[in-house]
Design an enzyme around this catalytic site. Structure first.
Site, mmCIF file in Angstrom:
data_model
loop_
_atom_site.group_PDB
_atom_site.id
_atom_site.type_symbol
_atom_site.label_atom_id
_atom_site.label_comp_id
_atom_site.label_asym_id
_atom_site.label_seq_id
_atom_site.Cartn_x
_atom_site.Cartn_y
_atom_site.Cartn_z
ATOM 1 N N GLY A 90 -4.415 -5.980 -5.890
ATOM 2 C CA GLY A 90 -4.510 -5.938 -4.436
ATOM 3 C C GLY A 90 -3.914 -4.664 -3.865
ATOM 4 O O GLY A 90 -3.748 -3.677 -4.572
ATOM 5 N N HIS A 109 -6.806 0.524 -2.127
ATOM 6 C CA HIS A 109 -6.930 1.843 -1.507
ATOM 7 C C HIS A 109 -8.234 2.474 -1.990
ATOM 8 O O HIS A 109 -8.979 1.841 -2.767
ATOM 9 C CB HIS A 109 -5.709 2.713 -1.834
ATOM 10 N N HIS A 133 -9.177 2.171 -5.687
ATOM 11 C CA HIS A 133 -9.810 0.901 -6.094
ATOM 12 C C HIS A 133 -11.258 0.859 -5.619
ATOM 13 O O HIS A 133 -12.147 0.408 -6.345
ATOM 14 C CB HIS A 133 -9.091 -0.286 -5.439
ATOM 15 N N GLU A 175 -8.445 6.198 -14.116
ATOM 16 C CA GLU A 175 -7.748 7.072 -15.070
ATOM 17 C C GLU A 175 -6.324 7.374 -14.610
ATOM 18 O O GLU A 175 -5.536 7.917 -15.371
ATOM 19 C CB GLU A 175 -8.518 8.391 -15.223
ATOM 20 N N LYS A 176 -6.000 7.046 -13.385
ATOM 21 C CA LYS A 176 -4.628 7.220 -12.890
ATOM 22 C C LYS A 176 -3.641 6.544 -13.855
ATOM 23 O O LYS A 176 -2.573 7.062 -14.148
ATOM 24 C CB LYS A 176 -4.552 6.641 -11.477
ATOM 25 N N SER A 212 -2.151 5.265 -5.000
ATOM 26 C CA SER A 212 -1.507 4.169 -5.706
ATOM 27 C C SER A 212 -1.012 3.168 -4.667
ATOM 28 O O SER A 212 -0.588 3.578 -3.576
ATOM 29 C CB SER A 212 -0.298 4.715 -6.485
ATOM 30 N N SER A 213 -1.062 1.898 -5.018
ATOM 31 C CA SER A 213 -0.565 0.882 -4.073
ATOM 32 C C SER A 213 0.911 1.105 -3.786
ATOM 33 O O SER A 213 1.405 0.792 -2.710
ATOM 34 C CB SER A 213 -0.768 -0.518 -4.653
#
Ligand code: PAF
EC number: 6.3.2.1
Length: 283
Positions: free
Chosen positions: A33, A36, A39, A150-151, A187-188
């Site tokens: 969840g 961003h 995703h 790939e992050k 990134s979240s």
């Protein structure tokens, strides 16, 4: 299109059975969840190559080695569902903890080798948690294709190995990291950065690019890394867990450029209580 939110495995299975019988490709995008654009790029990739798309949202307690981190992890389900409306998502699977890990749950999936380095050492148990939940999500969704960023490159390789080793019939796709305009990898966890830390955060990516440039120019990676760590810490970063150049396939350390063997520069560093990770290709 508003996708139904499915909370039970029985309901999910009832849905996917028809798709499988019709021979449709099912793409899964596993997430925790706080969606961003990174995703959403995975959802787009899934939509482009599969007839059916399932986005899963589950903040997996088993992959957090720090209870505070689990508590603080952003949870934004309504917002997430709204962001998915512009894609053709067929189901948003949001199981709760008991659905995923019922009483008596006793199985752990562990991938050796790839998890002996980097986040595997700094976050004990993390990849076991990831491999366990992802194996379950693959089996629960009956997906033919899965999409990962790939992050989290080490995670991507661990998941690939796990699916191969367990003969799960799924194709794992790695999709490029999506960055903010200033270079910060999406990134979240970026939601947890203070305004001040958010301004400093892109320095990590800047330093990484500098290291890759120096490395390809023949400079010593250890010296480049030490100098980068000094500069990062002078700008407000705390501990730097690692800055390593490693081969894409087995994540072993690389000490000199080798055009025949793709490699990446990986970094993890703390900034104002938030752990940032990133990686870029050495090319
Ligand atoms: O990358 C993530 O968000 C998580 O590690 C994943 C793959 C959804 C497993 O919980």
């Amino acid at each position: 299109m508003t996708a139904p939110i499915i909370r039970s495995l029985a309901e999910l299975r009832a849905m996917t059975r028809g798709w499988q019988m019709a021979g449709e490709k099912i793409g899964v995008v596993p997430t925790m969840g706080a969606l961003h654009d990174g995703h959403l790029s995975l959802v787009k990739a899934a939509e482009e190559s599969c007839e059916r798309v399932i986005v899963t949202i589950f903040v997996n307690p088993k992959q957090f080695n720090n209870p505070e981190d689990l508590k603080n992890y952003p949870r934004t389900e309504e917002d997430d569902a709204r962001k998915l409306r512009r894609f053709s998502v067929d189901a948003i699977y949001v199981p709760d903890g008991d659905e995923m890990y019922p009483d008596g749950f006793a199985t752990t999936v562990s991938v050796s080798g790839l998890t002996d380095v980097m986040d595997g050492t700094y976050r004990p148990g993390h990849f076991e948690g990831v491999a366990t939940v992802v194996a379950k999500l693959f089996l629960q969704t009956s997906a033919s294709d899965a999409f990962f960023g790939e992050k989290d490159f080490q995670q991507l390789q661990v998941v690939r190995r796990m699916a191969r080793d367990l003969d799960i019939p799924i194709t794992v796709h790695g999709c490029p990291t999506i960055r903010e305009i200033d270079g910060l990898a999406m990134s979240s966890r970026n939601l947890l950065l203070s305004d001040r830390a958010r301004v400093t955060a892109p320095r990590l990516h800047e330093e990484m690019e500098r290291i890759v440039e120096g490395f390809l120019g023949g400079q010593d990676p250890a010296e480049l890394t030490q100098a980068a760590i000094k500069r990062l810490q002078a700008q407000g970063f705390g501990d730097v867990d690692y800055i390593d150049i490693r081969a894409n396939d087995d994540l072993s350390l690389v000490t000199a450029p080798d055009p025949a063997r793709p490699a990446r520069l990986f970094a993890a560093a703390w900034l104002a209580g938030v752990r940032l990770i990133d990686n870029i290709a050495v090319e």
